[in-house]
Scaffold this active site. Structure first.
Site, short mmCIF file in Angstrom:
data_model
loop_
_atom_site.label_atom_id
_atom_site.label_comp_id
_atom_site.label_asym_id
_atom_site.label_seq_id
_atom_site.Cartn_x
_atom_site.Cartn_y
_atom_site.Cartn_z
N SER A 199 0.83 -1.22 0.00
CA SER A 199 0.00 0.00 0.00
C SER A 199 0.85 1.25 0.00
O SER A 199 0.33 2.34 -0.28
CB SER A 199 -0.92 0.07 1.21
OG SER A 199 -0.99 -1.09 1.91
N GLU A 220 -5.00 -0.23 -8.28
CA GLU A 220 -3.97 0.67 -8.80
C GLU A 220 -2.87 -0.20 -9.40
O GLU A 220 -2.31 -1.07 -8.70
CB GLU A 220 -3.37 1.51 -7.66
CG GLU A 220 -4.29 2.58 -7.12
CD GLU A 220 -3.65 3.38 -5.98
OE1 GLU A 220 -3.95 4.57 -5.86
OE2 GLU A 220 -2.87 2.81 -5.21
N HIS A 235 -2.18 -3.09 -6.82
CA HIS A 235 -2.66 -2.75 -5.48
C HIS A 235 -4.18 -2.87 -5.41
O HIS A 235 -4.90 -2.03 -5.93
CB HIS A 235 -2.19 -1.31 -5.14
CG HIS A 235 -2.60 -0.84 -3.79
ND1 HIS A 235 -2.77 0.48 -3.48
CD2 HIS A 235 -2.88 -1.53 -2.67
CE1 HIS A 235 -3.14 0.59 -2.22
NE2 HIS A 235 -3.21 -0.61 -1.71
N ASN A 274 -4.05 6.29 -1.40
CA ASN A 274 -3.63 6.49 -0.01
C ASN A 274 -2.98 7.84 0.20
O ASN A 274 -3.09 8.44 1.27
CB ASN A 274 -2.71 5.36 0.45
CG ASN A 274 -3.49 4.08 0.67
OD1 ASN A 274 -4.71 4.13 0.89
ND2 ASN A 274 -2.83 2.94 0.59
P1 NAD Z 1 -1.79 -9.79 6.84
O1 NAD Z 1 -1.00 -9.54 8.06
O2 NAD Z 1 -3.24 -10.11 6.99
O3 NAD Z 1 -1.12 -10.98 6.01
C1 NAD Z 1 0.22 -11.07 5.70
C2 NAD Z 1 0.59 -12.54 5.60
O4 NAD Z 1 1.91 -12.63 5.09
C3 NAD Z 1 0.57 -13.27 6.94
O5 NAD Z 1 -0.26 -14.41 6.86
C4 NAD Z 1 2.01 -13.65 7.17
O6 NAD Z 1 2.15 -14.91 7.82
C5 NAD Z 1 2.53 -13.71 5.75
N1 NAD Z 1 3.98 -13.56 5.65
C6 NAD Z 1 4.80 -12.79 6.36
N2 NAD Z 1 6.06 -12.94 5.93
C7 NAD Z 1 6.02 -13.83 4.93
C8 NAD Z 1 7.00 -14.40 4.09
N3 NAD Z 1 8.29 -14.11 4.22
N4 NAD Z 1 6.59 -15.28 3.14
C9 NAD Z 1 5.30 -15.60 3.02
N5 NAD Z 1 4.35 -15.09 3.81
C10 NAD Z 1 4.70 -14.23 4.74
O7 NAD Z 1 -1.58 -8.52 5.92
P2 NAD Z 1 -2.51 -7.92 4.78
O8 NAD Z 1 -3.41 -6.93 5.38
O9 NAD Z 1 -3.06 -9.03 3.98
O10 NAD Z 1 -1.45 -7.10 3.92
C11 NAD Z 1 -0.59 -7.71 2.99
C12 NAD Z 1 -0.04 -6.67 2.04
O11 NAD Z 1 -1.12 -6.01 1.39
C13 NAD Z 1 0.77 -5.55 2.70
O12 NAD Z 1 1.80 -5.17 1.84
C14 NAD Z 1 -0.25 -4.43 2.86
O13 NAD Z 1 0.35 -3.17 2.90
C15 NAD Z 1 -1.05 -4.59 1.61
N6 NAD Z 1 -2.42 -4.06 1.67
C16 NAD Z 1 -3.18 -4.19 2.77
C17 NAD Z 1 -4.48 -3.69 2.78
C18 NAD Z 1 -5.35 -3.83 3.99
O14 NAD Z 1 -6.34 -3.07 4.12
N7 NAD Z 1 -5.08 -4.74 4.88
C19 NAD Z 1 -4.98 -3.04 1.64
C20 NAD Z 1 -4.18 -2.95 0.50
C21 NAD Z 1 -2.89 -3.46 0.54
#
Ligand code: NAD
Length: 714
Positions: free
Chosen positions: A433, A466, A454, A504
């Site tokens: 993000s 995006e 994204h 964002n």
């Molecule tokens: P989350 O914490 O729910 O999930 C992340 C997952 O990645 C976890 O299950 C974790 O175990 C796993 N992980 C960590 N290190 C790892 C590795 N080395 N190899 C494989 N898996 C690994 O997080 P999320 O909210 O799903 O966010 C994930 C990405 O998406 C981030 O970059 C975040 O910025 C982006 N994002 C999040 C949102 C949101 O609203 N949550 C929206 C858009 C983008």
């Protein structure tokens, strides 16, 4: 190209005419004034000829009938008076009405999309036949652009399908398929597309024999058979439902309801006059103009390949890899499987992977009708998901999307381990993000095949994606990412790299200002009220709790590092996180969540945490709160335009409407700014400029205030 005819007449049998609409210069037929002129000439020709048993109206474009009136003409009609609109409506209605008065049977053979003015034309025919194809959809989506049918559509529908069905169709604007149209009595039959013309001819012969169409002509020309009690009941329930849906922001459905109820007891001509008068009341209003703008934004997005000036064939995507099985990874995997794309997925944690798989299976096997998981669907979907711990299994993927923790070191480490296993033409993308794509690509062997894709949370609901172009991302990668996002049913916009990308970057200053207002003494409920009255789907304080305060703190830091001149570091959010208040996910943030499914409640335990940070309390009107919330977003948007993060103001508007639910009835942030004018915005900023750089007019805004230019003209 006005001289190339759009309609053609042929005679399949001596006494049966077929009128085909087929605009040679367009992919779909639309009813412009020019087309109406041509139709009038065709009707004259038929009447003069005489001796006809019937007329079939069809489209020469398979799978697409008529897409409605020409909205470009609507958008261009800026200085029209009430009388002009009434005249416009009356002209179209009287033309179509001829189809219900001629001395032969008229049948519309509808294959494909038939909406708005197109549906109105067919309503004036004696009979309608639809194709049973999935693409055949019928209805009146006019309310979605702040209007309602004005060529007699509202009046004629109620006479054909009854007031209750008509009110639902016209005020909700949803489309129905052939089967539903038959059930409602709107269409006589739904038949395979290849048989529709013959079925129309047979129907004409039947009607000639039975004379049933003549009895219906008479019935539909009179008032509706409905008593005052029924009218009153329908009016009360429909208007309560509409008000709940539109929250007072969209006047067209209520205006349509008023016309339909008011004209039910009149004969068709008087009802149509009332309809035209009502339509003139909504035509050309700022809300309708804003919604028409959104229609054009969406239309442009559909045609956008993401790469200008080059014709690139995007790669076909049939297998996708997803790294990370958390909230986003699971959402992305489900979106792919729903569209028939196989998914290979991994996570560093076995537990997280198992939980992700459970969530995905629940989502993809959900059946709306039974409101729960559908075993048959689960069995079909299961083989499409491969949950694994081995990077080798990503070798067959066309695209791999990384959605692991928001930490650049961990992300780049994972890329280093994964890249050698990927196919030579595979695309690697991050769902980050905030972290710049160019930075994430620094150690890659193939940065040209890396970009941001994204998605927004929840992936199932949010239409925006995006596609972020890093410094070295190739056009081929962008074109494929854009086509792929569309295949998932999303609306992608291409954004150049930069902190917070587009959405964002604009959302965070707005949210940060909500926190500042709170510290300045504005009650949370006033801040929420101001945002919702503006039209936002939820208030910014609730949004903090939904997004997660830890995430907000992290994103805030990224923004502060990038723009220290105007981003205010927030101790408030940090203190909430330190107190374990992360928002909905931890049961408390700004609000407390006692029941998982209930709305948050104000929480007295918040007071001691925020008390040390509160400033001398000030009093704010709702207007002052609104100005403070939205000006930082708007000023940041002018910087985004200046830095060419996106192409133009239209991309900003589409991004905010689809990404954060910015109110469509305002047309988008920049369309709203244009409606105010740069000069007035500069005036509004004067009393709050003391707050610092975040409230000072940018050079672009000042320049526009001086020249009188609009963002949409740039
Ligand atoms: P989350 O914490 O729910 O999930 C992340 C997952 O990645 C976890 O299950 C974790 O175990 C796993 N992980 C960590 N290190 C790892 C590795 N080395 N190899 C494989 N898996 C690994 O997080 P999320 O909210 O799903 O966010 C994930 C990405 O998406 C981030 O970059 C975040 O910025 C982006 N994002 C999040 C949102 C949101 O609203 N949550 C929206 C858009 C983008």
């Amino acid at each position: 190209m006005a001289d190339r005819p759009i309609t053609r007449l042929s005679f399949v049998e001596d006494d049966i005419a077929v009128l085909t609409l087929d605009d040679p210069d367009k992919g779909v037929n639309v009813l412009s004034q020019h087309v109406l002129d041509e139709l009038a000439a065709r009707f004259d020709e038929l009447e003069k000829r005489g001796g006809l048993a019937g007329l079939v109206i069809r489209s020469g474009k398979p799978g697409s009938f008529i897409a409605g009136a020409d909205l470009r003409e609507f958008a261009a009609a800026t200085d029209v008076t009430h009388e002009d609109v009434v005249a416009l409506c009356t002209r179209g209605r009287k033309l179509f009405q001829r189809l219900s008065q001629c001395d032969f049977v008229t049948v519309a053979a509808i294959d494909g999309l038939c909406v708005g003015g197109g549906a109105e034309l067919t309503l004036w025919c004696d009979r309608r036949l639809m194709s049973d194809d999935d693409k055949a959809k019928y209805g009146f989506p006019e309310v979605k652009i702040g209007l309602f049918p004005g060529w007699g559509g509202a009046s004629r529908t109620q006479r054909i399908v009854g007031l209750s069905n008509a009110v639902e169709m016209v005020t909700a604007g949803e489309l129905i398929d052939g089967r539903e149209a038959v059930e409602m009595g709107l269409a006589t039959d739904a038949v395979p597309a290849e048989r529709i013309e013959q079925a129309a001819i047979d129907l004409i012969r039947d009607e000639q024999r039975s004379g049933a169409y003549l009895r219906d002509r008479e019935r539909w020309a009179g008032p509706l058979d409905i008593n005052e009690t029924e009218l009153g009941f329908l009016g009360a329930t429909a208007s309560a439902f509409i008000q709940q849906q539109t929250k007072g922001h969209y006047p067209a459905p209520l205006a349509a309801l008023e016309v339909m109820l008011g004209s039910a007891g009149l004969d068709i001509d008087a009802a149509c006059e009332m309809e035209a008068d009502g339509m003139a009341g909504v035509f050309g209003t700022p809300i309708s103009r804003a919604l028409i703008n959104v229609f054009f934004l969406t239309d442009r997005n559909k045609k956008d390949t993401g790469v200008e000036g080059r014709d690139i064939t995007p790669a076909k995507i049939s297998s996708v890899g997803v790294l990370g099985a958390g909230i986003m990874g699971a959402g992305i995997a489900s979106a792919n499987m729903r569209r028939g794309i196989r998914v290979t997925m991994t996570d560093a944690s076995q537990e997280a992977l198992a939980a992700g798989v459970r969530g995905i299976m629940e989502e993809v096997s959900y059946n709306k009708q039974i409101k729960g998981p559908d075993v048959k669907r689960a069995v079909e979907m299961a083989p499409m998901l491969n949950a694994t711990g081995a990077y080798e299994e990503f070798a067959g993927c066309d695209v791999v999307i990384e959605a692991i923790v928001e930490n650049p070191q961990i992300k780049t480490q994972v890329y280093a381990q994964l890249e050698s296993h990927l196919r030579d033409d595979a695309i690697l993308a991050s769902n980050t993000s905030t972290i710049p794509i160019t930075q994430l690509a620094a150690e890659l062997n193939h940065p040209e095949r890396f970009c941001g894709i994204h998605f927004f949370n929840p992936v199932r609901k949010m239409p925006l994606v995006e596609v972020i172009r890093g410094e070295q991302t190739s056009d081929e990668t962008i074109a494929t990412a854009v086509a792929y996002a569309k295949r998932l049913g999303k609306s992608p916009i291409v954004v150049n790299d930069g902190p917070g990308f587009l959405v964002n970057r604009l959302l965070l200053p707005y949210m940060a200002e909500a926190a500042e207002l709170f510290l300045d003494g504005a009650p949370i409920r006033h801040i929420e009220k101001a945002a919702k009255a503006f039209g936002m789907p939820m208030g910014p304080i609730t949004l903090y709790d939904v997004v997660g305060l830890d995430t907000a703190v992290y994103a805030g830091k990224v923004m502060y590092e990038a723009f220290p001149d105007r981003v205010v570091p927030s101790m408030l959010l940090e203190n909430l996180v330190k107190a374990g208040r992360l928002g909905q996910k931890s049961g408390a943030g700004f609000f407390v969540y006692k029941d998982k499914n209930k709305r948050g409640q104000p929480d007295p335990e918040l007071d001691p945490i925020v008390a040390p940070l509160l400033r001398e309390p000030q009093k704010f009107t709702i207007e002052q709160i609104t100005t403070r919330l939205f000006m930082p977003m708007l000023l940041e948007a002018t910087r985004v335009l200046e830095e060419k993060i996106v192409r133009d103001a239209r991309d900003v508007d589409l991004g905010l409407i689809f990404g954060i639910g910015f109110p469509p009835f305002k047309g988008g942030l920049m369309a709203w700014a244009d409606s105010l004018g740069a000069k007035q915005i500069v005036e509004q900023l004067k009393p709050i400029e003391v707050l610092g750089e975040r409230m000072r007019p940018t050079p672009m805004l000042l320049e526009m205030a001086a020249s009188g230019k609009k963002f949409y003209d740039l």
